[in-house]
Design a protein around this motif. Structure first.
Motif, short mmCIF file in Angstrom:
data_model
loop_
_atom_site.label_atom_id
_atom_site.label_comp_id
_atom_site.label_asym_id
_atom_site.label_seq_id
_atom_site.Cartn_x
_atom_site.Cartn_y
_atom_site.Cartn_z
N PRO A 198 4.28 7.25 -3.34
CA PRO A 198 5.37 6.29 -3.63
C PRO A 198 6.01 5.73 -2.37
O PRO A 198 6.21 4.51 -2.26
N ALA A 199 6.31 6.62 -1.41
CA ALA A 199 6.92 6.15 -0.17
C ALA A 199 5.96 5.21 0.55
O ALA A 199 6.38 4.21 1.15
N MET A 200 4.66 5.51 0.46
CA MET A 200 3.68 4.66 1.13
C MET A 200 3.67 3.26 0.51
O MET A 200 3.59 2.26 1.23
N VAL A 201 3.76 3.21 -0.80
CA VAL A 201 3.82 1.91 -1.48
C VAL A 201 5.01 1.11 -0.94
O VAL A 201 4.90 -0.05 -0.55
N GLY A 202 6.17 1.77 -0.90
CA GLY A 202 7.38 1.11 -0.39
C GLY A 202 7.22 0.69 1.05
O GLY A 202 7.61 -0.42 1.43
N PHE A 203 6.63 1.57 1.83
CA PHE A 203 6.47 1.27 3.25
C PHE A 203 5.55 0.06 3.47
O PHE A 203 5.89 -0.85 4.22
#
Lengths: 315, 304
Positions: free
Chosen positions: A41-46
């Motif tokens: 999820p954080a990677m998607v946001g990043f």
């Protein structure tokens, strides 16, 4: 604690395959899979909101783009235009003035405040009080001071009147507007900056002060000979943080003067906003953003070099 | 000889000392300058705007009234509002307050939870490329927000999310480099033994994350949550780009709109101050509850 020191960031990471001493080799494959799920999820946001827009912003700066039609590649046109754009150079100058006033007053006052607190009291309540302005929105702060500095009814002009001064158009006068906005933001950031410095003061070994006291050194001497030199790495970091923040002044200007009077408060970020959302010149706005980005990176590097942040005097 | 500042710096250390007295005076002056504007905000918000000019220097409300709050919350009639110097334009700060609560809460929940997941993978799990990915994440701290906000606006617009909650929330919902960095720092400090004991009991990574790591980190999670909420609450630039419409307008945007719509001659200062107070109070309340945590967290950011 026998197997692995938890505070060490496990330097064995990266591409290294399972080390021999790994006590649980059968979890390896699962571990990587689990890790990827956890990061996903954080990677998607990043990727969507940090990495991709950074690249896109860079690309847009080489295009002519009005949001409606697709971006046309225009090479260095935007940058060439920048060189001749007097409003842009003015905005750099205005921002520089703002940063100079804001940072010099704020750093000096915050250092003073931090030392005062450090020498006088341990009260958390007091530290809480000085942090209060930092917790409310820029917009609230701007409106509050806009009211207090009002030409007709503002309490500041009222008080100036008591001591015999003529009222000042703090936000409306070309020469006053930038100093006023700078001071408003000093008010908001003073406590926060002081607490950052205070944290640095607390890291200084108390023995040093005791030794100085034994030698009979006075407060002032101790400050200049001991505190300040030992504080330099912290001051460097604080300066980098605050100067970079200061360059991105926007909210206060947007709420109060909107760039005026004339272009007296048209700071860089407000000019970017103006180009993008009032003139729909996204390519040009992006080019200015790139320049701002480069300035900020340069400022950070230069400051760290100048203030030698990585070298501590305390050994 | 003892110069180690004792709590309260009692005068006993160095009895009557002019320097120390001056220092206290200076500190007192700074505190007054810090607090006075808040008083002025409250005093103005409780004044009758029509007669505000009669006593511009009084520290008490001029002709005390709740009117300014009533008109910005939309519970005063147009006539009542105009009688006290409001413009009579409809203001719906209840709705903006609700929008701010929704937006800030969702951002906080998403950001803290997803950042905690990522921080767990960076701090406690071993996988190829971990440290490189983390480094790239942290580099994003250097990119100034305005640089990403323009392309983000284009993205949100193309996705058709302008003037929707998801559009306002999205860029902050999944992570911020700071949140990941902050939590990783704490997760690194958790003893491996607890984790391994859970593993021996057959717990998987998700179970360990939810049952061991999260409960053990409730303090830093709460601190980060409060900081995230306050930041989200105070954000202006982004919601002002993508959330201008009344239905999703948050307090900061509404305040700025209220300010630009109030007449240049005879502006509704009392109403404006009532509205700013409404925007400021929730973060102040949070601060009352979590003050010590927030103050201490600054120690942490200071030494990063």
């Amino acid at each position: 604690m026998a197997t692995a020191a938890p505070t060490a960031p496990a330097a064995a990471g990266d591409d290294a395959p399972a080390p021999v001493d790994n006590p649980r080799p059968r979890w390896r494959g699962g571990e990587t899979r689990a890790a990827l799920l956890f990061v996903a999820p954080a990677m998607v946001g990043f990727l969507a909101f940090f990495a991709w827009p950074t690249l896109r912003g860079l690309y847009l700066s080489f295009t002519d783009y009005d949001l409606l039609t697709s971006a046309d590649f225009s090479g260095l046109d935007n940058y060439r235009r920048l060189l001749e754009d007097e409003v842009f150079w003015n905005s750099l100058w205005v921002t520089l003035k703002y940063v100079a006033i804001n940072i010099s007053v704020q750093t000096f006052a915050a250092l003073l405040l931090a030392v005062l607190i450090h020498r006088l009291t341990r009260s958390v309540v007091l530290r809480g009080i000085i942090l209060l302005p930092y917790l409310i929105s820029n917009v609230v702060v701007a409106l509050l001071w806009y009211w207090m500095a009002d030409y007709n009814l503002g309490v500041i002009n009222e008080m100036l009147g008591w001591v015999g001064f003529d009222p000042v158009a703090f936000f409306g006068d070309e020469s006053w507007a930038i100093p006023t906005i700078a001071m408003v933001n000093v008010w908001r950031h003073l406590g926060y900056t002081a607490l950052l410095i205070f944290a640095g003061l607390q890291m200084i070994n108390r023995d040093v002060y005791e030794a100085a006291a034994v030698d009979g050194a006075g407060e002032v001497r101790v400050f200049f000979r001991i505190t300040l030199p030992l504080l330099r790495p912290v001051m460097a970091l604080v300066m980098v943080l605050t100067v970079i923040g200061s360059w991105q002044i926007f909210d206060t200007v947007a709420v109060t003067t909107q760039g005026g009077p004339v272009d007296a408060t048209r700071v860089v970020q407000y000019y970017i906003y103006d180009q993008a959302f009032n003139r729909f010149d996204f390519g040009y706005a992006s080019a200015i953003s790139v320049v701002l980005f480069l300035i900020l990176a340069g400022v950070a590097l230069a400051q760290l070099k100048l203030l030698r942040a990585d070298e501590s005097d305390q050994s | 000889m003892r110069t180690t500042s004792r709590p309260r710096g009692s005068g006993a250390v160095r009895r009557w000392n002019v320097g120390r007295l001056l220092a206290w005076v200076a500190l007192f002056v700074i505190i007054v300058i810090t607090l006075a504007p808040f008083l002025w905000m409250a005093r103005t918000a409780l004044s009758n705007n029509r007669v505000l000019f009669t006593e511009p220097g009084s520290w008490l409300p001029v002709d005390f009234t709740w009117g300014p709050f009533e008109r910005v919350l939309g519970s005063a009639s147009t006539e009542e509002a105009q009688a006290e110097g409001g413009s009579g334009a409809s203001l719906r700060f209840w709705a903006y307050l609700r929008n701010s609560v929704i937006v800030s809460t969702l951002i906080t929940l998403g950001q803290v939870f997803f950042s905690a997941m990522a921080a767990y993978a960076f701090a406690r799990l071993r996988w190829p490329g971990r440290d490189k990915v983390f480094f790239v994440f942290v580099t994003a701290l250097m990119v100034p927000p305005v640089f990403t906000m323009l392309p983000n606006f284009v993205l949100i617009k193309n996705l058709g999310l302008l003037n929707t909650y998801p559009g306002i929330i999205a860029p902050f919902f999944f992570m911020t480099p700071f949140a990941v960095f902050f939590l990783r720092q704490f997760f690194l400090g958790i003893s491996r033994e607890v984790e391994e004991a859970a593993m021996i009991d057959g717990a998987g990574y998700f179970r360990i994350f939810f049952r061991v790591i999260l409960p053990m980190s409730s303090a830093p999670l709460a601190t980060l949550g409060v900081l995230t909420f306050i930041n989200a609450w105070n954000e202006y630039f982004w919601p002002q780009l993508v959330g201008q419409e009344e239905s999703v307008r948050v307090l900061t945007v509404a305040l700025s709109a209220f300010h630009s719509s109030t007449p240049q001659t005879g502006p509704d200062w009392a109403g404006l101050m009532a509205a700013t107070l409404i925007a400021a109070v929730p973060t102040m309340l949070l601060f009352l509850v979590f003050g010590r945590r927030i103050v201490n967290s600054i120690q942490f950011t200071g030494v990063r």
